[in-house]
Scaffold this active site. Structure first.
Site, PDB file in Angstrom:
ATOM      1  N   CYS A 122       0.835  -1.207   0.000  1.00  0.00           N
ATOM      2  CA  CYS A 122       0.000   0.000   0.000  1.00  0.00           C
ATOM      3  C   CYS A 122       0.869   1.256   0.000  1.00  0.00           C
ATOM      4  O   CYS A 122       1.473   1.609   1.022  1.00  0.00           O
ATOM      5  CB  CYS A 122      -0.915  -0.036   1.224  1.00  0.00           C
ATOM      6  SG  CYS A 122      -1.836   1.485   1.502  1.00  0.00           S
ATOM      7  N   CYS A 151      -0.116   4.003   2.463  1.00  0.00           N
ATOM      8  CA  CYS A 151       0.281   3.655   3.827  1.00  0.00           C
ATOM      9  C   CYS A 151       1.700   4.128   4.123  1.00  0.00           C
ATOM     10  O   CYS A 151       2.003   4.571   5.240  1.00  0.00           O
ATOM     11  CB  CYS A 151       0.198   2.135   4.039  1.00  0.00           C
ATOM     12  SG  CYS A 151      -1.450   1.418   3.835  1.00  0.00           S
TER      13      CYS A 151
END
Length: 307
Positions: free
Chosen positions: A79, A82
């Site tokens: 991700c 993230c």
């Protein structure tokens, strides 16, 4: 958001794992250094950043949140957003002077935690106080936005956290509404049972058992209504037909094939059609244990198809 999330199952699983792992004369060891020789994130921030697993969730998140605000950061290696958000959260946690701590959860390694929070996208940050989620946000936010968000939560909590202790609840008797729904199900009145389960779930969003029963029954009734031949006759561009084919495959105990059907639709569609396919796939995921290998694999494929 506490009424929509039930963390009881995570606590029970953590208790079981911890009991199984206990050995005489064991003492906790410090976290190992990272590859570049630096201390682990929790040590680097004086214990303000914690790496959480399903086994430690109960003690490090739920129990800790009785005394201190805990922010749960749901993230994954693949991700990219993230990777933008996590350093900001870690920096703020290190500067918080104990007013709150950051609990980092790798959703790939700990899918049951993500399932408990009903996380449909990451990064997702959930604030936990007194064992319950009180606020959450998805996506990347600036340092200033996060600071303001946390400040507002702490202001609203006031003096609620210090010294709070959980209260042991008395065992609950069987819910007569659930008993009545189960009796209808056993008698073959599937429509009546579904109506009952839906009514309970709508009245009590935290009733995981009723919601799960309704989801399973909805799926079975929908799948049984499809012509099994749809698996072979569905046109690639016909979203409704492909979703129906996925239902038939799943009912025939072929979850990998069913998930791949919908992921293929996600790849070639956009807008409302893509959203509809993604939503259906997430609904089907909820029919299974999130740790099932084919569910974990399908989630990764979906993430690749979306991003």
């Amino acid at each position: 958001m506490s009424g929509a999330v039930d963390l009881t199952a995570l606590k029970e699983r953590a208790d079981a794992q911890r009991q199984q792992a206990q050995r005489p004369n064991q003492t906790p060891r410090p976290a190992p250094p990272t590859d570049d020789g630096a201390p682990a994130s929790g040590a680097a921030h004086g214990g303000a950043v914690l790496d959480i697993t399903e086994a430690t969730f109960e003690t490090e998140v739920l129990a800790r949140s009785q005394q201190q605000l805990v922010l749960v950061d749901l993230w994954a290696e693949w991700c990219e957003p993230c990777k933008q958000l996590s350093p900001v959260l870690e920096k703020l946690a290190g500067q918080a002077q104990g007013s709150w701590v950051l609990a980092k959860v790798d959703v790939d390694a700990n899918p049951r935690i993500a399932q408990a929070f009903r996380a449909q996208s990451i990064p997702m940050v959930v604030a936990i106080a007194q064992g319950q989620p009180v606020a959450a946000f998805n996506g990347v936010r600036s340092e200033a936005e996060i600071s303001q968000w946390v400040g507002e939560i702490l202001s609203q909590l006031g003096d609620v956290l210090p010294g709070a202790a959980p209260v042991d609840a008395e065992p609950e008797a069987d819910d007569p509404r659930m008993v009545a729904a189960e009796e209808k199900l056993n008698a073959g009145d599937f429509a009546g049972a579904l109506d009952d389960y839906r009514a309970i779930a709508e009245a009590e969003p935290q009733n995981v058992e009723a919601a799960s029963a309704a989801r399973n029954l909805e799926f079975v009734l929908r799948a049984q209504a499809h012509d099994p031949a749809i698996v072979d006759t569905a046109a690639p561009a016909d979203v409704d037909a492909q979703l129906a084919a996925a239902d038939v495959l799943l009912l025939a105990q072929q979850p990998e094939a069913a998930f791949d059907r919908i992921i293929a639709v996600v790849k070639v569609t956009a807008g409302d059609d893509r959203t509809r396919a993604r939503t259906r796939l997430l609904e089907l995921f909820e029919l299974f244990d999130p740790a099932e290998p084919f569910v974990v694999s399908a989630r990764r494929k979906l993430a690749t198809a979306l991003y």
